[in-house]
Design an enzyme around this catalytic site. Structure first.
Site, PDB file in Angstrom:
ATOM      1  N   LYS A  92      15.960  40.493   1.216  1.00  0.00           N
ATOM      2  CA  LYS A  92      16.505  40.498   2.572  1.00  0.00           C
ATOM      3  C   LYS A  92      17.694  39.546   2.687  1.00  0.00           C
ATOM      4  O   LYS A  92      18.716  39.882   3.278  1.00  0.00           O
ATOM      5  CB  LYS A  92      15.406  40.090   3.554  1.00  0.00           C
ATOM      6  CG  LYS A  92      15.763  40.409   5.005  1.00  0.00           C
ATOM      7  CD  LYS A  92      14.810  39.821   6.020  1.00  0.00           C
ATOM      8  CE  LYS A  92      13.423  40.341   5.943  1.00  0.00           C
ATOM      9  NZ  LYS A  92      12.574  39.894   7.070  1.00  0.00           N
ATOM     10  N   ASP A  93      17.584  38.340   2.089  1.00  0.00           N
ATOM     11  CA  ASP A  93      18.660  37.355   2.201  1.00  0.00           C
ATOM     12  C   ASP A  93      19.895  37.722   1.388  1.00  0.00           C
ATOM     13  O   ASP A  93      20.953  37.131   1.577  1.00  0.00           O
ATOM     14  CB  ASP A  93      18.167  35.962   1.799  1.00  0.00           C
ATOM     15  CG  ASP A  93      17.385  35.283   2.913  1.00  0.00           C
ATOM     16  OD1 ASP A  93      17.414  35.778   4.057  1.00  0.00           O
ATOM     17  OD2 ASP A  93      16.743  34.253   2.642  1.00  0.00           O
ATOM     18  N   GLN A  97       5.389  25.684  17.196  1.00  0.00           N
ATOM     19  CA  GLN A  97       4.960  26.218  15.906  1.00  0.00           C
ATOM     20  C   GLN A  97       5.491  25.332  14.791  1.00  0.00           C
ATOM     21  O   GLN A  97       6.653  24.946  14.807  1.00  0.00           O
ATOM     22  CB  GLN A  97       5.497  27.653  15.748  1.00  0.00           C
ATOM     23  CG  GLN A  97       5.076  28.362  14.487  1.00  0.00           C
ATOM     24  CD  GLN A  97       5.538  29.824  14.491  1.00  0.00           C
ATOM     25  OE1 GLN A  97       5.537  30.480  15.521  1.00  0.00           O
ATOM     26  NE2 GLN A  97       5.930  30.323  13.341  1.00  0.00           N
ATOM     27  N   ASP A  98       4.625  25.000  13.839  1.00  0.00           N
ATOM     28  CA  ASP A  98       5.020  24.258  12.639  1.00  0.00           C
ATOM     29  C   ASP A  98       4.907  25.190  11.443  1.00  0.00           C
ATOM     30  O   ASP A  98       3.923  25.931  11.317  1.00  0.00           O
ATOM     31  CB  ASP A  98       4.111  23.044  12.408  1.00  0.00           C
ATOM     32  CG  ASP A  98       4.433  21.877  13.322  1.00  0.00           C
ATOM     33  OD1 ASP A  98       5.288  22.023  14.205  1.00  0.00           O
ATOM     34  OD2 ASP A  98       3.822  20.824  13.141  1.00  0.00           O
ATOM     35  N   GLU A 116      14.759  38.909  14.660  1.00  0.00           N
ATOM     36  CA  GLU A 116      15.383  38.242  13.512  1.00  0.00           C
ATOM     37  C   GLU A 116      16.870  38.542  13.457  1.00  0.00           C
ATOM     38  O   GLU A 116      17.298  39.659  13.711  1.00  0.00           O
ATOM     39  CB  GLU A 116      14.761  38.742  12.202  1.00  0.00           C
ATOM     40  CG  GLU A 116      13.443  38.149  11.862  1.00  0.00           C
ATOM     41  CD  GLU A 116      12.961  38.619  10.478  1.00  0.00           C
ATOM     42  OE1 GLU A 116      13.452  39.635   9.961  1.00  0.00           O
ATOM     43  OE2 GLU A 116      12.076  37.941   9.943  1.00  0.00           O
ATOM     44  N   TYR A 175       9.100  22.566   9.022  1.00  0.00           N
ATOM     45  CA  TYR A 175       9.934  22.621  10.222  1.00  0.00           C
ATOM     46  C   TYR A 175       9.123  22.996  11.453  1.00  0.00           C
ATOM     47  O   TYR A 175       8.171  23.752  11.387  1.00  0.00           O
ATOM     48  CB  TYR A 175      11.138  23.544  10.056  1.00  0.00           C
ATOM     49  CG  TYR A 175      10.873  24.951   9.595  1.00  0.00           C
ATOM     50  CD1 TYR A 175      10.992  26.020  10.472  1.00  0.00           C
ATOM     51  CD2 TYR A 175      10.568  25.215   8.266  1.00  0.00           C
ATOM     52  CE1 TYR A 175      10.788  27.313  10.045  1.00  0.00           C
ATOM     53  CE2 TYR A 175      10.361  26.510   7.832  1.00  0.00           C
ATOM     54  CZ  TYR A 175      10.469  27.555   8.717  1.00  0.00           C
ATOM     55  OH  TYR A 175      10.263  28.840   8.297  1.00  0.00           O
ATOM     56  N   HIS A 221      19.367  32.023   8.731  1.00  0.00           N
ATOM     57  CA  HIS A 221      18.523  32.727   9.689  1.00  0.00           C
ATOM     58  C   HIS A 221      18.656  32.200  11.117  1.00  0.00           C
ATOM     59  O   HIS A 221      18.951  31.036  11.328  1.00  0.00           O
ATOM     60  CB  HIS A 221      17.045  32.586   9.283  1.00  0.00           C
ATOM     61  CG  HIS A 221      16.758  33.032   7.897  1.00  0.00           C
ATOM     62  ND1 HIS A 221      15.861  32.386   7.082  1.00  0.00           N
ATOM     63  CD2 HIS A 221      17.247  34.058   7.158  1.00  0.00           C
ATOM     64  CE1 HIS A 221      15.797  32.995   5.915  1.00  0.00           C
ATOM     65  NE2 HIS A 221      16.633  34.011   5.933  1.00  0.00           N
ATOM     66  N   GLU A 237       6.489   7.225  11.927  1.00  0.00           N
ATOM     67  CA  GLU A 237       6.192   8.218  12.948  1.00  0.00           C
ATOM     68  C   GLU A 237       7.153   9.375  12.721  1.00  0.00           C
ATOM     69  O   GLU A 237       8.363   9.229  12.916  1.00  0.00           O
ATOM     70  CB  GLU A 237       6.440   7.574  14.311  1.00  0.00           C
ATOM     71  CG  GLU A 237       5.648   8.148  15.443  1.00  0.00           C
ATOM     72  CD  GLU A 237       5.826   7.324  16.707  1.00  0.00           C
ATOM     73  OE1 GLU A 237       6.918   7.408  17.315  1.00  0.00           O
ATOM     74  OE2 GLU A 237       4.879   6.595  17.062  1.00  0.00           O
ATOM     75  N   LYS A 262      15.109  24.161  15.746  1.00  0.00           N
ATOM     76  CA  LYS A 262      14.261  23.731  14.634  1.00  0.00           C
ATOM     77  C   LYS A 262      14.470  22.247  14.371  1.00  0.00           C
ATOM     78  O   LYS A 262      15.587  21.742  14.492  1.00  0.00           O
ATOM     79  CB  LYS A 262      14.600  24.517  13.359  1.00  0.00           C
ATOM     80  CG  LYS A 262      14.289  25.991  13.454  1.00  0.00           C
ATOM     81  CD  LYS A 262      14.686  26.718  12.182  1.00  0.00           C
ATOM     82  CE  LYS A 262      14.390  28.207  12.306  1.00  0.00           C
ATOM     83  NZ  LYS A 262      14.876  28.956  11.136  1.00  0.00           N
ATOM     84  N   ARG A 275       0.810  -1.227   0.000  1.00  0.00           N
ATOM     85  CA  ARG A 275       0.000   0.000   0.000  1.00  0.00           C
ATOM     86  C   ARG A 275       0.836   1.266   0.000  1.00  0.00           C
ATOM     87  O   ARG A 275       0.362   2.343  -0.338  1.00  0.00           O
ATOM     88  CB  ARG A 275      -0.912   0.020   1.230  1.00  0.00           C
ATOM     89  CG  ARG A 275      -1.885  -1.134   1.302  1.00  0.00           C
ATOM     90  CD  ARG A 275      -2.535  -1.222   2.668  1.00  0.00           C
ATOM     91  NE  ARG A 275      -1.508  -1.483   3.680  1.00  0.00           N
ATOM     92  CZ  ARG A 275      -1.664  -1.288   4.978  1.00  0.00           C
ATOM     93  NH1 ARG A 275      -2.802  -0.823   5.448  1.00  0.00           N
ATOM     94  NH2 ARG A 275      -0.687  -1.569   5.820  1.00  0.00           N
TER      95      ARG A 275
END
Length: 191
Positions: free
Chosen positions: A168-169, A46-47, A142, A131, A61, A28, A71, A23
């Site tokens: 920004k990056d 937070q995800d 930041e 993440y 970052h 997990e 993370k 299948r």
């Protein structure tokens, strides 16, 4: 899950146990009990998920001070080169990095502790990247360092002329120029 240590203490690769049959597969992707037992005692709050195309580079970052984040990152589909850079002043591995290929096929995850900058480059035509963070995003906290800092020596596995950055990056300081980083002797998990 199997935990694989890297050259930098605290940064680990996690390989889930995959169960396959006609299948498809099941695994997990996260167990708080097993994660705390084998990796680190923390609480993810937070995800996040992003979708990007080939050549996109996001990073490097981090969040500063009380909003520092760990993370736990993984790829749902596609491939990235995921990078964690030690930015803890006084650390024996300060300025060194770990680079790991994460993909929808290998199901690997990378844990990046507080005190590290994080980024990834997209190696496939498209990627869906997820993440978990153990602290909420705070725009006022930041921080970032330049993805192409020559002293870091990161091979992002894509030609520089193909790199796609946000405005920004493309304007972050080098590690030497960065003002607020982390201290190796501070426990950023105490609240």
């Amino acid at each position: 899950m199997d935990v694989i240590k890297t050259e930098i203490e605290g940064v680990v690769i996690i390989e889930p146990r995959l169960f396959t049959d006609a299948r498809g597969y099941f695994f997990e992707s996260f167990s708080e009990r097993e994660f705390e037992e084998k990796v680190c005692r923390t609480r993810f709050v937070q995800d996040n998920e992003s979708k990007s195309s080939y050549g996109v580079l996001r990073g490097l970052h981090f969040q500063k001070g009380a909003f520092a984040q760990s993370k736990l990152v993984r790829v749902i589909s596609g491939r990235v080169l995921d990078v964690a850079v030690d930015i803890r002043r006084g650390s024996p591995t300060f300025g060194r990095h770990v680079a790991v290929e994460l993909s929808g096929e290998n199901h690997r995850q990378l844990f990046i502790p507080r005190g590290f900058a994080h980024g990834f480059s997209v190696l496939s035509p498209e990627v869906v990247f997820q993440y978990k963070c153990d602290n909420f995003y705070a725009p006022q906290s930041e921080g970032a360092i330049a993805w192409d800092d020559p002293e870091l020596g990161i091979d992002w596995k894509i030609p520089a002329e193909k790199v796609i950055l946000s405005p920004k990056d493309s304007a972050h300081p080098t590690l030497k120029e960065a003002d607020e980083l982390f201290d190796y002797n501070t426990n950023y998990y105490e609240r």
